[in-house]
Design a protein around this motif. Structure first.
Motif, PDB file in Angstrom:
ATOM      1  N   LEU A  35       0.804   0.368   9.416  1.00 59.49           N
ATOM      2  CA  LEU A  35       2.185   0.489   8.551  1.00 59.49           C
ATOM      3  C   LEU A  35       2.543   1.770   8.250  1.00 59.49           C
ATOM      4  CD1 LEU A  35       4.735  -0.779   7.254  1.00 59.49           C
ATOM      5  CD2 LEU A  35       3.151  -1.390   5.350  1.00 59.49           C
TER       6      LEU A  35
ATOM      7  N   HIS B 173       5.536  -7.651   9.241  1.00 59.89           N
ATOM      8  CA  HIS B 173       4.618  -7.075  10.201  1.00 59.89           C
ATOM      9  C   HIS B 173       3.785  -8.001  10.643  1.00 59.89           C
ATOM     10  CE1 HIS B 173       5.483  -2.638   8.986  1.00 59.89           C
ATOM     11  NE2 HIS B 173       6.029  -3.499   8.199  1.00 59.89           N
ATOM     12  N   ILE B 174       3.696  -9.011  10.342  1.00 60.95           N
ATOM     13  CA  ILE B 174       2.795 -10.318  10.775  1.00 60.95           C
ATOM     14  C   ILE B 174       3.691 -11.337  11.452  1.00 60.95           C
ATOM     15  CG2 ILE B 174       0.943  -9.608   9.159  1.00 60.95           C
ATOM     16  CD1 ILE B 174       1.344 -12.086   7.703  1.00 60.95           C
TER      17      ILE B 174
ATOM     18  N   ASP C 190       6.601  -6.337   4.552  1.00 67.92           N
ATOM     19  CA  ASP C 190       5.504  -7.363   4.643  1.00 67.92           C
ATOM     20  C   ASP C 190       5.186  -8.315   3.566  1.00 67.92           C
ATOM     21  OD1 ASP C 190       3.945  -7.908   6.864  1.00 67.92           O
ATOM     22  OD2 ASP C 190       2.410  -6.396   6.581  1.00 67.92           O
ATOM     23  N   TYR C 191       4.255  -9.261   4.152  1.00 72.32           N
ATOM     24  CA  TYR C 191       4.061 -10.738   3.731  1.00 72.32           C
ATOM     25  C   TYR C 191       3.696 -10.612   2.091  1.00 72.32           C
ATOM     26  CZ  TYR C 191      -0.735  -9.528   4.328  1.00 72.32           C
ATOM     27  OH  TYR C 191      -2.098  -8.697   4.256  1.00 72.32           O
ATOM     28  N   GLN C 192       3.051  -9.490   1.582  1.00 73.88           N
ATOM     29  CA  GLN C 192       2.838  -9.193   0.189  1.00 73.88           C
ATOM     30  C   GLN C 192       3.750  -9.291  -0.669  1.00 73.88           C
ATOM     31  OE1 GLN C 192       2.206  -7.074   2.555  1.00 73.88           O
ATOM     32  NE2 GLN C 192      -0.256  -6.430   2.692  1.00 73.88           N
TER      33      GLN C 192
ATOM     34  N   ARG D 136      -9.415  -3.635  12.720  1.00 70.31           N
ATOM     35  CA  ARG D 136     -10.011  -3.834  11.150  1.00 70.31           C
ATOM     36  C   ARG D 136     -10.978  -5.142  11.494  1.00 70.31           C
ATOM     37  NH1 ARG D 136      -7.248  -6.411   8.046  1.00 70.31           N
ATOM     38  NH2 ARG D 136      -5.419  -6.804   9.468  1.00 70.31           N
TER      39      ARG D 136
ATOM     40  N   ASN E 124      -3.956 -12.756   1.019  1.00 69.21           N
ATOM     41  CA  ASN E 124      -5.005 -12.490   2.076  1.00 69.21           C
ATOM     42  C   ASN E 124      -5.703 -13.636   2.226  1.00 69.21           C
ATOM     43  OD1 ASN E 124      -4.309 -10.327   3.086  1.00 69.21           O
ATOM     44  ND2 ASN E 124      -5.122  -9.154   1.382  1.00 69.21           N
TER      45      ASN E 124
ATOM     46  N   ARG F 177     -10.955  -5.704   3.542  1.00 69.98           N
ATOM     47  CA  ARG F 177     -10.788  -7.034   2.575  1.00 69.98           C
ATOM     48  C   ARG F 177     -12.245  -7.448   2.420  1.00 69.98           C
ATOM     49  NH1 ARG F 177      -5.758  -9.065   5.975  1.00 69.98           N
ATOM     50  NH2 ARG F 177      -4.568  -7.326   5.766  1.00 69.98           N
TER      51      ARG F 177
ATOM     52  N   ARG G 249       0.800  -1.317   0.057  1.00 72.47           N
ATOM     53  CA  ARG G 249      -0.074  -0.006   0.136  1.00 72.47           C
ATOM     54  C   ARG G 249       0.907   1.110   0.154  1.00 72.47           C
ATOM     55  NH1 ARG G 249      -5.721  -0.329  -0.223  1.00 72.47           N
ATOM     56  NH2 ARG G 249      -6.442  -2.380   0.712  1.00 72.47           N
TER      57      ARG G 249
HETATM   58  C1  G6P Z   1      -1.912  -5.634   8.208  1.00 68.29           C
HETATM   59  C2  G6P Z   1      -0.766  -5.767   7.259  1.00 68.29           C
HETATM   60  C3  G6P Z   1      -0.594  -4.666   6.536  1.00 68.29           C
HETATM   61  C4  G6P Z   1      -1.693  -4.262   5.739  1.00 68.29           C
HETATM   62  C5  G6P Z   1      -2.825  -3.914   6.742  1.00 68.29           C
HETATM   63  C6  G6P Z   1      -4.161  -3.447   6.147  1.00 68.29           C
HETATM   64  O1  G6P Z   1      -1.565  -4.347   9.150  1.00 68.29           O
HETATM   65  O2  G6P Z   1       0.477  -6.120   8.152  1.00 68.29           O
HETATM   66  O3  G6P Z   1       0.483  -4.930   5.470  1.00 68.29           O
HETATM   67  O4  G6P Z   1      -1.484  -3.017   4.820  1.00 68.29           O
HETATM   68  O5  G6P Z   1      -3.100  -4.965   7.539  1.00 68.29           O
HETATM   69  O6  G6P Z   1      -4.626  -4.527   5.290  1.00 68.29           O
HETATM   70  P1  G6P Z   1      -4.982  -4.168   3.704  1.00 68.29           P
HETATM   71  O7  G6P Z   1      -5.182  -5.580   3.034  1.00 68.29           O
HETATM   72  O8  G6P Z   1      -6.203  -3.308   3.755  1.00 68.29           O
HETATM   73  O9  G6P Z   1      -3.796  -3.394   3.189  1.00 68.29           O
END
Ligand code: G6P
Length: 508
Positions: A44, A172-173, A148-150, A287, A99, A325, A22
């Motif tokens: 983040l 981050h996760i 991060d994981y993405q 979230r 995700n 999501r 993001r």
């Molecule tokens: C978590 C993840 C982030 C992510 C955020 C929001 O904090 O570690 O990488 O950006 O969630 O999720 P999203 O899918 O909306 O980016």
């Protein structure tokens, strides 16, 4: 670190580049239909934006809409480099592999991860695009920090294209135990991707050790302490990579400043009045995600009312569940379940004047969040698994009055630092209920003592320190690293000698 002209491509290049799925901005549409970009809320972004502003760096990321190319632009001192995603890629790479495969797998399979080869193909394609955009943005010898994981394949793709770069990665996760990670059909490729980085950062020491164990077990690489002997395709030693824990934090001073703002304090009072001035306001802010334990929290609160230990009018729970999501099946199901539960509890217990749970399926400006934190006597963070959970730290930062209490899941990374919270196992509903009641009745001097200790922790360990420590470690040269290893060996030897000296004779 100002942009310099790159002679070959004409692009601006930067000494410091952050790469994340993001971008740190959201598009907003004004009253007359014109659109502009505004700083995005969220963990983040909140964590990295201050670092970027100071460094005058570039941020490579997706702007959040499908099938649209956006030209690079500047926002509050950050150079923004948008990476486009097609609608198909949003479906396969973002909602799919990121995700619905990685997210549940890395959060200890709270829901079952799905493995699909076409999702993996899209993940590879998109990671390559991010790596190419970064390679074109980074100056010779620049530092690149992938998030991060993405984007786990980006470090290796980037190293192959640009061996001159210093590359850091931060997860981050959580990183799961090797027994779970081993389910991933592409486990080798993911580990190789990450090992393109010089330094791979994790939230908790247990995440780093899970990763090191996976590297040893899945790739068969030698691991010495935190150092990994990375081999090339032929099994020859190539370089050393490191895995360390660096728990992320928040901009503590900024939140404390906001909490002292008379307007935000007035808003906090107004929030309490809006709830009918109950004796106790409990708060959840998440979230809307199955990792957050929102259902467990609602169950505990509902039972406390059923049992007569809490009374509607005397206590109110405010639950902010920000939309997240929303096209992923598990998230749709979760929303339905939560809304059914809230409806049932409120239907049974509300009075005409008072509500049990004020459920808010919205995102709010950060000022409103700080006012909510200030208004809350007890904060509920009941995650089933969470890399860190910055909401817990934000609540503490907002309580400049040294009042309030935090219920915190031991499965959130924040539990390592906030040891004076009421630590709970959220699966144990009876314990959760008892801790909520204990937190509500905590005598003020004890609440103040705990809050002071936790505030001290996050004042020293703020986000600026997190990024400084990570980047200092990333910047270490090979010579400094071998010196470090020698010092550690010396310390270990000295430790053993001391233990030998003090060991009681009869223990031998
Ligand atoms: C978590 C993840 C982030 C992510 C955020 C929001 O904090 O570690 O990488 O950006 O969630 O999720 P999203 O899918 O909306 O980016």
């Amino acid at each position: 670190m100002s942009p310099t002209a790159d002679g070959t491509t004409g692009n601006a290049t930067y000494e410091f580049v952050v790469v994340a799925n993001r971008l740190p901005v959201d598009r907003v549409t004004g009253e007359s239909g014109e659109s502009s970009w505004k700083r995005a809320p969220g963990g983040l972004v909140t964590a990295l934006a201050p670092v970027m502003e100071n460094a005058d760096g570039a941020w490579v990321g997706w702007h959040g809409a499908p099938d649209e190319e956006v030209a690079p632009f500047d926002n509050n001192g950050i150079s923004i480099v948008p990476v486009p995603l097609s609608a198909d890629e949003v479906n396969l790479y973002y909602e799919g592999f990121s995700n619905s495969t990685l997210w549940p797998l890395y959060h200890d399979v709270i829901v079952a991860p799905e493995f699909h080869r076409n999702w993996w193909d899209s993940y590879k394609t998109v990671n390559r695009r991010f790596a190419e955009a970064t390679a074109a943005t980074a100056a010779e010898g620049a530092t690149v920090w992938v998030q991060d994981y993405q984007l786990q394949l980006v470090p290796k793709l980037l190293r192959d294209a640009r061996p001159d770069l210093k590359i850091g990665f931060f997860n981050h996760i959580p990183f799961p135990s090797v027994d779970l990670f081993a389910q991933l059909p592409w486990r080798k490729r993911v580990l190789e991707g990450l090992l393109g980085a010089d330094l791979i950062g994790f939230q908790r020491p247990s995440d780093a050790s899970n990763f090191l164990r996976a590297v040893r077990r899945v790739l068969g690489f030698t691991v010495r302490g935190q150092q990994i002997h990375v081999q090339d395709g032929n099994g020859y030693p190539q370089r050393i990579a490191r895995a360390e824990s660096h728990p992320i934090s928040i901009d503590t001073a900024q939140i404390s400043r906001m909490a002292k703002d008379p307007e935000i304090q007035a808003r906090a009072k107004e929030i309490r009045r809006g709830l009918g001035n109950p004796d106790v306001v409990l708060l959840g802010v998440d979230r809307l995600d199955y990792t957050k334990g929102i259902r467990h929290r609602l169950k505990a609160f509902g039972e406390l009312i059923d049992d007569g230990r809490l009374e509607v009018g005397g206590a109110a729970l405010v639950q902010v569940a920000s939309p997240s999501r929303e096209r992923v099946g598990e998230y749709m199901r979760l929303r339905d379940e939560i809304e059914l539960t809230v409806g049932r509890i409120n239907g049974e217990h509300d009075t005409v004047a008072h509500t049990a749970i004020r459920y808010l399926h919205h995102s709010y400006p950060f000022e409103e969040m700080v006012a909510l934190y200030l208004a809350a006597d007890v904060m509920l963070v009941t995650a089933l698994r969470d890399g860190m959970n910055l909401v817990a730290k934000e609540y503490i930062a907002a309580h400049v009055d040294n009042k309030g209490a935090l219920i915190l899941s031991e499965f959130a990374g924040a539990a390592d630092q906030l040891k004076h919270a009421f630590l709970v196992n959220p699966h144990d509903i009876d314990e959760l209920k008892d801790k909520i009641v204990e937190a509500i009745h905590l005598p003020e001097p004890e609440a103040t003592r705990r809050m002071r200790i936790m505030r001290r922790q996050i004042s020293t360990n703020d986000v600026a320190r997190w990024s400084r420590k990570f980047l200092e470690s990333l910047a270490k040269t090979d010579a400094e690293l071998s010196l470090d290893a020698r010092n550690r060996a010396d310390e270990e030897r000295a430790g053993h000698a001391e233990a030998d000296r003090t060991r009681p004779k009869d223990a031998e």
